[in-house]
Design a protein around this motif. Structure first.
Motif, short mmCIF file in Angstrom:
data_model
loop_
_atom_site.label_atom_id
_atom_site.label_comp_id
_atom_site.label_asym_id
_atom_site.label_seq_id
_atom_site.Cartn_x
_atom_site.Cartn_y
_atom_site.Cartn_z
N THR A 179 23.43 -9.41 10.02
CA THR A 179 24.19 -10.28 9.11
C THR A 179 24.31 -11.71 9.65
O THR A 179 24.35 -12.66 8.88
CB THR A 179 25.58 -9.67 8.86
OG1 THR A 179 25.42 -8.28 8.62
CG2 THR A 179 26.25 -10.27 7.65
N PHE B 270 20.18 -4.44 3.83
CA PHE B 270 20.34 -5.22 2.60
C PHE B 270 19.91 -4.35 1.43
O PHE B 270 18.90 -3.63 1.52
CB PHE B 270 19.50 -6.49 2.67
CG PHE B 270 20.03 -7.51 3.65
CD1 PHE B 270 21.34 -7.98 3.54
CD2 PHE B 270 19.26 -7.99 4.69
CE1 PHE B 270 21.86 -8.90 4.44
CE2 PHE B 270 19.76 -8.92 5.59
CZ PHE B 270 21.06 -9.37 5.46
N GLY C 108 26.43 0.14 8.20
CA GLY C 108 25.34 -0.22 9.11
C GLY C 108 24.44 -1.28 8.51
O GLY C 108 24.67 -1.74 7.39
N PRO C 109 23.42 -1.69 9.26
CA PRO C 109 22.59 -2.83 8.85
C PRO C 109 21.62 -2.52 7.74
O PRO C 109 20.66 -1.77 7.93
CB PRO C 109 21.83 -3.19 10.15
CG PRO C 109 21.79 -1.91 10.93
CD PRO C 109 23.01 -1.12 10.55
N GLN D 189 19.70 -13.68 3.84
CA GLN D 189 19.92 -12.67 2.79
C GLN D 189 21.40 -12.30 2.71
O GLN D 189 21.87 -11.79 1.71
CB GLN D 189 19.13 -11.40 3.10
CG GLN D 189 17.70 -11.41 2.61
CD GLN D 189 17.11 -10.00 2.63
OE1 GLN D 189 17.42 -9.17 1.78
NE2 GLN D 189 16.27 -9.73 3.60
N SER D 190 22.13 -12.50 3.81
CA SER D 190 23.55 -12.12 3.84
C SER D 190 24.40 -13.13 3.07
O SER D 190 24.33 -14.35 3.30
CB SER D 190 24.04 -12.07 5.29
OG SER D 190 25.45 -12.19 5.33
#
Ligand SMILES: NC(=O)C1=CN([C@@H]2O[C@H](COP(=O)(O)OP(=O)(O)OC[C@H]3O[C@@H](n4cnc5c(N)ncnc54)[C@H](O)[C@@H]3O)[C@@H](O)[C@H]2O)C=CC1
Ligand SMILES: O=C(CO)COP(=O)(O)O
Length: 320
Positions: free
Chosen positions: A242, A133, A130-131, A247-248
């Motif tokens: 993403t 970071f 899942g989402p 950041q991805s």
């Protein structure tokens, strides 16, 4: 219930920090010197700098620690998971193993749960995806993830053990849907990074996200997933994060492709191998996945960005 996180990269470290805020936890690192350095300095400067390790977190390189834990979070990259499981088969065989990686295995076209089930057939397999970071989780910022497990009773136990005040887990028994969503969103993020890097615009990114989501659904449904899983955190949720954030690492690889820059090959970018594995699997299954195929061709330098955009735009017109 005691939990160990195996793999001291950015994500493993962040998960271990999160768990240790709630109860004592263990982070296992394969590199003895790195483990000792983290245990002493209370920071993983190599993979997740500026994230202090709580005193309740023990870092070790001793594989004997596997035996002491009922639940094991596997935070090694997708292409390393099978060999890791084979290497530690005896210690992990009967545990509850939670794969935390996102990808499709290059040699087999399988996702993390399928690899877990093949390599450790007696273990209970689950997936955390899942989402999120790593840096956000380590900071304790609000985050929601999907915990996929069948049987659901084990899923409930994992959901409650791994949730914290800031990390909220939703549960599903659809492991196939969860693993495909998490894997393919990285491929679409590379495509989105490429259009932004090449200055093709936010409208092109929205088109890729939407038609990429259609490809995610096509493969997932063909493999028996439930459509609502793809609409959840592990699919739509992670795709949104993403494809929209620098950041991805997957998005940043795409940016480099779009700008014609070189990308550091030591950085973990799961979408590259996943694009190649998925393009191959889609061909075998007779599924149309033009964006995935295009990303593969870009990565393998068979297409320029301009030709890639042109090819996608010139495909036969169709119903949505
Ligand atoms: N970094 C992030 O924000 C997030 C990462 N993930 C997923 O987590 C997985 C791991 O990614 P990161 O931790 O970010 O990568 P990373 O590049 O920071 O770390 C990977 C770690 O795996 C270790 N490793 C590699 N092969 C190994 C082996 N055979 N045995 C033991 N350890 C081994 C490396 O030493 C390294 O510490 C990926 O599938 C990624 O998609 C998921 C959500 C968020
Ligand atoms: O999986 C992630 C966000 O949910 C992390 O993305 P990257 O691997 O592209 O950095």
């Amino acid at each position: 219930m005691s939990v160990a996180v195996l793999g001291a990269g950015a994500f493993g470290t962040a998960l271990a920090i999160s768990l240790a805020r709630k109860a004592p936890a263990t982070l296992w690192c394969r590199d003895e010197a790195h483990a000792a350095e983290m245990q002493a300095s209370r920071e993983n400067t190599r993979r997740l700098p500026d994230a202090p390790l709580p005193v309740s977190l023990t870092v070790t390189s001793d594989t004997d620690c596997f035996e002491a834990h009922d639940v094991i979070l596997l935070a090694v990259p997708m292409q390393k998971m099978r060999s890791f499981l084979v290497q530690h088969r005896a210690a992990l065989a009967t545990k509850t193993l939670v794969a935390c990686c996102k990808g499709i295995e290059l040699d087999t076209g399988l996702g993390p749960v399928s690899v877990l089930r093949e390599a450790a057939p007696e273990a209970t397999a689950a997936l955390l995806t899942g989402p999120s970071f790593a840096a956000d989780i380590a900071k304790g910022l609000p985050t929601a993830l999907t915990l996929a497990c069948d049987p659901d009773e084990t899923g409930k136990m994992l959901q409650s053990s791994l949730s914290t005040d800031n990390l909220r887990l939703y549960r599903t028994t659809d492991l196939v849907g969860a693993e495909i969503g998490g894997a393919l969103k990285n491929v679409i993020a590379i495509a989105c990074g490429a259009v932004i890097g090449a200055q093709l615009g936010d409208s092109a990114r929205a088109a890729l996200m939407t038609r990429g989501y259609a490809e995610m659904q096509r493969l997932a449904l063909a493999r028996g997933a439930r459509p609502e899983t793809l609409a959840g955190l592990s699919g739509f949720g992670d795709l949104t994060l993403t494809c929209g954030s620098e950041q991805s690492r997957n998005f940043r690889l795409g940016l480099s492709l779009g700008r014609g820059e070189v990308f550091d090959p030591s950085i973990t970018v799961e979408g590259a191998a996943t694009a190649r594995a998925t393009a191959k699997a889609a061909q075998v299954m007779g599924l149309e996945m033009p964006i995935t195929q295009t990303v593969t061709n870009l990565l393998d330098q068979r297409l320029t960005i301009a030709d890639a955009a042109d090819q996608l735009l010139k495909r036969p017109l169709k119903e949505e």
